[in-house]
Design an enzyme around this catalytic site. Structure first.
Site, PDB file in Angstrom:
ATOM      1  N   HIS A   8       0.846  -1.192   0.000  1.00  0.00           N
ATOM      2  CA  HIS A   8       0.000   0.000   0.000  1.00  0.00           C
ATOM      3  C   HIS A   8       0.882   1.242   0.000  1.00  0.00           C
ATOM      4  O   HIS A   8       1.805   1.351   0.814  1.00  0.00           O
ATOM      5  CB  HIS A   8      -0.902   0.023   1.240  1.00  0.00           C
ATOM      6  CG  HIS A   8      -1.597   1.338   1.439  1.00  0.00           C
ATOM      7  ND1 HIS A   8      -1.393   2.133   2.550  1.00  0.00           N
ATOM      8  CD2 HIS A   8      -2.476   2.013   0.651  1.00  0.00           C
ATOM      9  CE1 HIS A   8      -2.129   3.231   2.445  1.00  0.00           C
ATOM     10  NE2 HIS A   8      -2.787   3.182   1.304  1.00  0.00           N
ATOM     11  N   SER A   9       0.655   2.170  -0.939  1.00  0.00           N
ATOM     12  CA  SER A   9       1.315   3.464  -0.955  1.00  0.00           C
ATOM     13  C   SER A   9       2.843   3.292  -0.996  1.00  0.00           C
ATOM     14  O   SER A   9       3.368   2.751  -1.969  1.00  0.00           O
ATOM     15  CB  SER A   9       0.854   4.281   0.255  1.00  0.00           C
ATOM     16  OG  SER A   9       1.193   5.626   0.132  1.00  0.00           O
ATOM     17  N   LEU A  10       3.586   3.733   0.021  1.00  0.00           N
ATOM     18  CA  LEU A  10       5.030   3.502   0.053  1.00  0.00           C
ATOM     19  C   LEU A  10       5.336   2.021  -0.125  1.00  0.00           C
ATOM     20  O   LEU A  10       6.280   1.648  -0.845  1.00  0.00           O
ATOM     21  CB  LEU A  10       5.620   4.010   1.369  1.00  0.00           C
ATOM     22  CG  LEU A  10       7.071   3.609   1.673  1.00  0.00           C
ATOM     23  CD1 LEU A  10       8.026   4.192   0.648  1.00  0.00           C
ATOM     24  CD2 LEU A  10       7.466   4.021   3.094  1.00  0.00           C
ATOM     25  N   HIS A  57      -7.463   6.973   0.150  1.00  0.00           N
ATOM     26  CA  HIS A  57      -6.147   6.342   0.014  1.00  0.00           C
ATOM     27  C   HIS A  57      -6.007   5.101   0.893  1.00  0.00           C
ATOM     28  O   HIS A  57      -5.358   4.135   0.515  1.00  0.00           O
ATOM     29  CB  HIS A  57      -5.077   7.380   0.359  1.00  0.00           C
ATOM     30  CG  HIS A  57      -3.675   6.925   0.165  1.00  0.00           C
ATOM     31  ND1 HIS A  57      -3.188   6.463  -1.039  1.00  0.00           N
ATOM     32  CD2 HIS A  57      -2.627   6.866   1.039  1.00  0.00           C
ATOM     33  CE1 HIS A  57      -1.911   6.147  -0.912  1.00  0.00           C
ATOM     34  NE2 HIS A  57      -1.546   6.380   0.341  1.00  0.00           N
TER      35      HIS A  57
END
Length: 284
Positions: free
Chosen positions: A101-103, A260
């Site tokens: 997820h994300s990073l 997000h």
């Protein structure tokens, strides 16, 4: 859905990381990587809903209950990727899938592109490549990062007088999350300090990166990925507005409602993401 989870620690030699372990011992090996300033609890709603997978959800270095990097060290993306490989060695996994997820999605893409023979599947949530910049910005960016590093020595971490105030601060962070999500992240991310509570994460995580890839360099990792890849785009998240980038990706893609942190913000979002990835992994 099974909620059984085991807390584990992994000594990688250069650092010790904490993690949550979900799923059957004979399940498909998956290493789950959370987003910036989050922790392994990012997957506490999603992981129990994924079928037939042996999921190791890490606290990345400097996050949650994992060690911080030594004095003088930083948090480069390549160092995170190296940590993941060391984790795979500890687990005895020559081949493994990545759930990011994300990073964590960015780290997953860089690793799957660098060593495509190691990664069996790539499941990404609202993240793909790192922020990019042109070569003309390199010197200015380096100077900005060096100055920020010097200033960090004189800064103190924020102390929140109450647990509720700390949770509210996380809800209103750079990327807003629901109260339920903030409470889950706080369970693993807060520590008591004189005067209240502070977040465990290493202050160096907030420093700007001294270098960035240009777009062609970043996309070269995407182009080397050899395994099946599925990207979940949050309709109100960070990727939805980058249509040009999304059109360049050779990944299967699905847009789902939510922000997000759609996999963590509520049960409905976690269920939608789980249904998507259960189809992707194809394990009955």
């Amino acid at each position: 859905m099974s909620s059984e989870m085991e807390e584990v620690r992994l000594n990688l030699g250069h650092i010790e990381l904490a993690a949550h372990l979900f799923g059957p011992a004979d399940g498909l090996p998956v290493i789950a990587l959370h987003g910036w300033l989050d922790n392994a609890n990012s997957f506490s709603r999603l992981a129990p809903r994924l079928k037939g997978l042996r999921i190791l959800a890490l606290d990345l270095a400097g996050h949650g209950h994992s060690d911080h990097r030594p004095a003088g060290a930083g948090y480069a993306l390549a160092d995170y990727a190296h940590d993941v490989l060391r984790v795979a060695e500890q687990m005895g996994w020559a081949h493994f899938a990545l759930l990011g997820h994300s990073l964590g999605a960015i780290i997953s893409v860089l690793l799957a592109g660098s060593l495509p023979e190691r990664v069996t599947r790539l499941a990404l949530i609202d993240g793909v490549i790192p922020p990019t910049s042109g070569p003309q910005d390199a010197a200015e960016r380096m100077g900005m990062a060096l100055q920020a590093q010097l200033r960090l020595d004189s800064k103190r971490k924020a102390v929140h007088p109450t647990l509720d105030q700390a949770i509210e601060a996380r809800m209103k962070g750079l990327v807003a999350v629901s109260r339920e999500a903030a409470e889950l992240l706080a369970q693993r991310g807060l520590m008591p300090v004189p005067g209240g509570f502070s977040w465990r994460s290493d202050s160096r995580l907030t420093l700007p990166s001294p270098t960035r890839l240009n777009e062609a360099q970043a996309m070269s990792f995407v182009q080397r990925i050899a395994c099946p890849a599925k990207l979940v785009v949050a309709a109100e998240g960070m990727l939805a507005r980058h249509g040009t980038l999304l059109e360049q990706l050779p990944f299967e893609r699905e847009q789902l409602p939510g922000g997000h942190h759609l996999h963590l913000n509520d049960e409905a979002g976690a269920t939608l993401v789980a249904d998507c990835f259960n189809r992707f992994f194809g394990i009955p």
